[in-house]
Design a protein around this motif. Structure first.
Motif, PDB file in Angstrom:
ATOM      1  N   TYR A 126       0.872  -1.903  -0.228  1.00 15.14           N
ATOM      2  CA  TYR A 126       0.235   0.057   0.734  1.00 15.14           C
ATOM      3  C   TYR A 126       0.721   1.045   0.025  1.00 15.14           C
ATOM      4  N   VAL A 127       1.623   1.528   0.537  1.00 13.37           N
ATOM      5  CA  VAL A 127       2.685   2.222   0.728  1.00 13.37           C
ATOM      6  C   VAL A 127       3.605   3.170  -0.386  1.00 13.37           C
ATOM      7  N   ALA A 128       4.291   1.169  -1.139  1.00 10.90           N
ATOM      8  CA  ALA A 128       4.923   1.085  -1.893  1.00 10.90           C
ATOM      9  C   ALA A 128       4.254   2.145  -3.310  1.00 10.90           C
ATOM     10  N   ILE A 129       2.942   1.881  -3.240  1.00 14.64           N
ATOM     11  CA  ILE A 129       1.897   2.241  -4.639  1.00 14.64           C
ATOM     12  C   ILE A 129       1.264   3.814  -4.781  1.00 14.64           C
ATOM     13  N   CYS A 130       0.561   3.866  -3.413  1.00 11.46           N
ATOM     14  CA  CYS A 130       0.138   4.648  -2.944  1.00 11.46           C
ATOM     15  C   CYS A 130       0.811   5.826  -2.599  1.00 11.46           C
ATOM     16  N   HIS A 131       1.770   5.676  -2.156  1.00 13.80           N
ATOM     17  CA  HIS A 131       2.998   6.883  -1.446  1.00 13.80           C
ATOM     18  C   HIS A 131       4.611   6.435  -2.173  1.00 13.80           C
ATOM     19  N   PRO A 132       4.412   6.059  -2.885  1.00 14.51           N
ATOM     20  CA  PRO A 132       5.800   6.244  -3.640  1.00 14.51           C
ATOM     21  C   PRO A 132       7.257   7.064  -3.310  1.00 14.51           C
ATOM     22  N   LEU A 133       7.234   7.931  -2.762  1.00 13.77           N
ATOM     23  CA  LEU A 133       7.617   9.349  -2.906  1.00 13.77           C
ATOM     24  C   LEU A 133       8.255   8.862  -1.076  1.00 13.77           C
ATOM     25  N   ARG A 134       7.302   8.838  -0.448  1.00 13.48           N
ATOM     26  CA  ARG A 134       7.047   8.606   1.047  1.00 13.48           C
ATOM     27  C   ARG A 134       7.406   7.038   1.708  1.00 13.48           C
ATOM     28  N   TYR A 135       7.634   6.429   0.108  1.00 13.98           N
ATOM     29  CA  TYR A 135       7.699   4.295   0.765  1.00 13.98           C
ATOM     30  C   TYR A 135       9.548   4.572   1.614  1.00 13.98           C
ATOM     31  N   THR A 136      10.601   4.764   1.453  1.00 14.08           N
ATOM     32  CA  THR A 136      11.719   5.084   2.371  1.00 14.08           C
ATOM     33  C   THR A 136      11.463   5.728   3.760  1.00 14.08           C
ATOM     34  N   PHE A 241       0.624  -3.895 -10.439  1.00 16.54           N
ATOM     35  CA  PHE A 241      -0.709  -5.806 -10.548  1.00 16.54           C
ATOM     36  C   PHE A 241       0.997  -6.598 -10.889  1.00 16.54           C
ATOM     37  N   THR A 242       2.279  -6.618 -11.049  1.00 15.21           N
ATOM     38  CA  THR A 242       2.981  -7.682 -11.157  1.00 15.21           C
ATOM     39  C   THR A 242       3.698  -7.727  -9.347  1.00 15.21           C
ATOM     40  N   THR A 243       3.759  -6.717  -9.234  1.00 17.73           N
ATOM     41  CA  THR A 243       4.443  -6.623  -7.404  1.00 17.73           C
ATOM     42  C   THR A 243       3.454  -6.384  -6.568  1.00 17.73           C
ATOM     43  N   CYS A 244       2.100  -6.409  -6.622  1.00 18.26           N
ATOM     44  CA  CYS A 244       1.256  -7.144  -5.592  1.00 18.26           C
ATOM     45  C   CYS A 244       0.499  -8.789  -6.288  1.00 18.26           C
ATOM     46  N   GLY A 245       0.945  -8.942  -7.633  1.00 20.51           N
ATOM     47  CA  GLY A 245       0.509 -10.549  -7.410  1.00 20.51           C
ATOM     48  C   GLY A 245       0.416 -11.943  -6.665  1.00 20.51           C
ATOM     49  N   SER A 246       2.212 -11.439  -6.235  1.00 18.76           N
ATOM     50  CA  SER A 246       2.209 -12.792  -5.784  1.00 18.76           C
ATOM     51  C   SER A 246       2.053 -12.934  -3.621  1.00 18.76           C
ATOM     52  N   HIS A 247       1.912 -11.592  -3.338  1.00 17.56           N
ATOM     53  CA  HIS A 247       1.138 -11.231  -2.311  1.00 17.56           C
ATOM     54  C   HIS A 247      -0.560 -12.184  -2.440  1.00 17.56           C
ATOM     55  N   LEU A 248      -1.035 -11.118  -3.119  1.00 19.34           N
ATOM     56  CA  LEU A 248      -2.010 -11.190  -3.445  1.00 19.34           C
ATOM     57  C   LEU A 248      -3.094 -13.415  -3.538  1.00 19.34           C
ATOM     58  N   SER A 249      -1.579 -13.742  -4.253  1.00 21.53           N
ATOM     59  CA  SER A 249      -1.758 -15.210  -4.240  1.00 21.53           C
ATOM     60  C   SER A 249      -2.312 -15.486  -2.407  1.00 21.53           C
ATOM     61  N   ARG A 296       6.572 -15.617  -9.963  1.00 21.93           N
ATOM     62  CA  ARG A 296       5.888 -14.786 -10.440  1.00 21.93           C
ATOM     63  C   ARG A 296       6.700 -13.606 -10.059  1.00 21.93           C
ATOM     64  N   ASN A 297       7.998 -12.881  -9.578  1.00 24.07           N
ATOM     65  CA  ASN A 297       8.607 -12.108  -8.935  1.00 24.07           C
ATOM     66  C   ASN A 297       9.513 -12.174 -10.247  1.00 24.07           C
ATOM     67  N   ARG A 298       9.718 -10.989 -10.374  1.00 20.51           N
ATOM     68  CA  ARG A 298      10.923 -11.319 -11.630  1.00 20.51           C
ATOM     69  C   ARG A 298      12.024 -10.632 -10.989  1.00 20.51           C
ATOM     70  N   ASP A 299      12.146  -9.823  -9.579  1.00 18.63           N
ATOM     71  CA  ASP A 299      12.819  -9.382  -9.356  1.00 18.63           C
ATOM     72  C   ASP A 299      13.750 -11.056  -8.679  1.00 18.63           C
ATOM     73  N   MET A 300      13.248 -11.549  -7.649  1.00 16.75           N
ATOM     74  CA  MET A 300      13.472 -12.703  -7.457  1.00 16.75           C
ATOM     75  C   MET A 300      14.156 -14.138  -8.081  1.00 16.75           C
ATOM     76  N   LYS A 301      13.288 -13.807  -9.489  1.00 10.37           N
ATOM     77  CA  LYS A 301      13.866 -14.781 -10.515  1.00 10.37           C
ATOM     78  C   LYS A 301      15.776 -14.094 -11.065  1.00 10.37           C
ATOM     79  N   ASP A 302      14.953 -13.318 -10.854  1.00 12.27           N
ATOM     80  CA  ASP A 302      16.653 -12.938 -11.512  1.00 12.27           C
ATOM     81  C   ASP A 302      17.922 -13.216 -10.471  1.00 12.27           C
ATOM     82  N   ALA A 303      17.530 -12.992  -9.061  1.00 12.49           N
ATOM     83  CA  ALA A 303      18.445 -13.171  -8.007  1.00 12.49           C
ATOM     84  C   ALA A 303      19.033 -14.434  -7.883  1.00 12.49           C
ATOM     85  N   MET A 304      17.046 -15.586  -8.439  1.00 15.66           N
ATOM     86  CA  MET A 304      17.957 -16.814  -7.985  1.00 15.66           C
ATOM     87  C   MET A 304      18.314 -17.085  -9.175  1.00 15.66           C
ATOM     88  N   ARG A 305      18.620 -16.619 -10.572  1.00 16.32           N
ATOM     89  CA  ARG A 305      19.687 -17.139 -11.335  1.00 16.32           C
ATOM     90  C   ARG A 305      20.997 -16.688 -11.053  1.00 16.32           C
TER      91      ARG A 305
END
Length: 315
Positions: A126-136, A241-249, A296-305
């Motif tokens: 929610y913070v990452a998508i609705c308040h991206p500038l304040r996320y960190t 949608f991609t960043t939320c898809g894994s968590h929603l699943s 379902r997570n591209r960052d995780m797949k890249d890190a796994m490789r």
């Protein structure tokens, strides 16, 4: 103290875990199946933790929470499956009173922890998508660790309350639990005293300790969907949608199987069928979570490789 309470405290023999089947021909199949499930659960979740630690690109609040979810899944599976495998191998379905209370306690803690962590992860999205500038600023590491510790504290408090409730109940006869582990509702049915207050307490605590996190998840995703629909870029929508898809699943898997077990226990008369349904809630989600996040997570797949490439280069 009456005679019933004295018997409960002094000569109580323990419980009998009936498991999933009485057919001796199916026992080796069950051992093989659950041992494989346990290995996949441990390996998959440990891989998520190791990759999240080893790859600097994954040193973010999202993957910190994911690592804790994976560790929790390992603990939840370990609290039920190994004992079941030992009981089948030794052909001994008995479990001591203290052992049953301890197992029930750990199952409640890690189930509650999973519930809370999924809510915290929904807040992170929610913070990452609705308040991206304040996320960190909002999701700083100390705040994330505080949320994790708070989730653990809430889970321990909930488990302790139920454990104290069970400890005061007398158990006299019919000590068979129609499951492969000590489940709180099935233990209450074995008490030889009125458990109306205990059942009311379970419903109240479920509304508080499960209802509030679930409401938080629904609230977060209502705002997330609203923000996504307002985005003008189709690429931005796809990324959100991609960043939320894994968590929603994972959320649908966890709450879907839990709700399925509840409906099954009401509709079906067979205790064996409800025991099989409990597997879907207490075993399957913990095994599938790593696959959901890794596939379902591209960052995780890249890190796994990268992770496996480094291991291959060393070997």
């Amino acid at each position: 103290m009456n005679n019933m309470e004295k018997r409960n405290q002094t000569a109580f023999p323990g419980f009998i875990l009936l498991g999933l089947t009485e057919d001796p021909k199916l026992q080796p199949v069950l051992v093989s199946m659950f041992f494989s499930i346990y290995l996949v659960t441990i390996f998959g979740n440990m891989l998520i933790v190791l990759i999240s630690i080893s790859d600097s690109h994954l040193h973010t609040p999202m993957y910190l929470l994911l690592s804790n979810l994976s560790l929790n899944d390992i603990c939840l599976s370990t609290s039920t499956i190994p004992m079941m495998l030992v009981n089948i191998q030794e052909n001994n379905q008995s479990i001591t009173y203290k052992g049953c209370i301890t197992q029930m306690n750990f199952v409640l803690i890690f189930s509650g922890m999973e519930n809370c962590l999924l809510a915290v992860m929904a807040y992170d999205r929610y913070v990452a998508i609705c308040h991206p500038l304040r996320y960190t600023v909002i999701m700083e590491p100390c705040f994330c660790i505080l949320l994790i510790l708070l989730s653990l504290l809430i889970s321990i408090m909930d488990s302790l309350m139920h454990s104290l409730m069970v400890l005061r109940l007398p158990f006299c006869t019919h000590l068979e639990i129609p499951s492969f582990f000590c489940e709180l509702p099935k233990m209450l049915k074995l008490a030889c005293s009125d458990t109306l207050i205990d059942n009311i307490l379970i419903y109240i605590s479920s509304c508080i300790f499960a209802g509030i996190p679930l409401s938080g998840i629904v609230f977060s995703y209502i705002h997330i969907m609203s923000s996504i629909l307002r985005m003008s870029s189709s690429e931005g929508k796809h990324k959100a949608f991609t960043t939320c898809g894994s968590h929603l699943s994972v959320v649908f898997l966890f709450y879907g199987t839990g709700f399925g077990v509840y409906i099954t226990s009401i509709v079906m008369d067979s205790s064996r069928k409800t025991a099989v349904a409990s597997v879907m809630y207490s075993v399957v989600p913990q095994m599938l979570n790593p696959f959901i996040y890794s596939l379902r997570n591209r960052d995780m797949k890249d890190a796994m490789r990268k992770f496996f490439s480094r291991i291959a280069s060393v070997l």
